[in-house]
Enzyme design. Structure first.
Site: not given
Ligand code: BG6
Ligand code: MG
Length: 216
Positions: A9-11, A17, A45, A49, A114-118, A145, A169-170
């Site tokens: 996992d990233l964040d 982050t 966590k 988003r 990672s779930a993040s789009k960033n 997730k 994973e955290d």
């Molecule tokens: C996960 C974070 O990695 O990404 C969440 O743990 C976050 O807190 C999710 O909401 C989505 O991230 P982003 O950057 O696409 O808003």
């Molecule tokens: Mg995480």
């Protein structure tokens, strides 16, 4: 034990982050007239988003329409981007590079899940692209997730079976996702929150491959 790959996992595992997500959500909540605590933030966590926004609005007891929700999510993300666009490699969590160097030398494949789009923005900022053979992020999955989609996709792209991978994973939602997909799990954080994981470590600092594998 025939482990061929590790998925991270990233964040909260590779970089801290979570604090920036928290600050950006807190600012949105403040603008809407309610407080959002660090304890509340635990629920967000690993969560996508839009689902995070739903949870935040529930906490503040606010009801709104889809159009406003998109505006709120965009405003939170703009704030979050202000933080992450200033990130440097100094923000990679302790022990991460040493652990990745060690497993790469042992020919263990690596992926980011990672779930993040960033995620790509962050990887570029902290200069970590070269450490991952495969990156599956929030732009490539449709189910959040605890659905295992992100990890199954990563395993598929690596060409390995879930039981041949360890997921780091955290977040509870992330550990549940990995368990749902049939992966081995390492919780990174506190045993109270991540008790469902096969093993829990406080972080990757000082952790060796032998130590991890020895616990399975
Ligand atoms: C996960 C974070 O990695 O990404 C969440 O743990 C976050 O807190 C999710 O909401 C989505 O991230 P982003 O950057 O696409 O808003
Ligand atoms: Mg995480």
């Amino acid at each position: 034990m025939d482990i061929k790959a590790c998925i991270f996992d990233l964040d909260g595992v590779i970089v801290d982050t979570a604090k920036y997500h928290y600050l950006a959500w807190k600012e949105l909540a403040r603008g809407l007239g309610f407080d959002f605590t660090e304890k509340d933030n635990e629920q967000l966590k690993g969560v996508s988003r839009m689902r995070s926004l739903d949870i935040l609005l529930e906490i503040g007891n606010k009801k709104t329409d889809e159009e406003m929700k998109l505006k709120y999510a965009e405003s939170k993300n703009n704030k979050y981007l202000e933080y992450i666009l200033k990130m440097t490699p100094d923000e990679i969590l302790p022990g991460v590079i040493a652990f990745l160097d060690e497993i790469k030398a042992l020919q263990i494949q690596t992926a980011l899940g990672s779930a993040s789009k960033n995620a790509m923005t962050i990887l570029n900022r902290v200069k970590m692209n070269k450490y991952f053979d495969v990156v599956v992020d929030g732009t490539k999955v449709s189910k959040a997730k605890p659905d295992p989609e992100v990890f199954l996709k990563a395993a598929h792209e690596l060409g390995v079976k879930p039981e041949e991978c360890i997921v780091f994973e955290d977040a509870l939602a992330g550990i549940e996702a990995a368990i749902n997909g049939g992966f081995k799990t390492v919780g990174v954080g506190s045993p109270e929150i991540l008790g469902k994981a096969d093993i829990v470590i406080p972080g990757l600092e000082g952790i060796t491959w032998e130590e991890v594998i020895g616990k399975f």
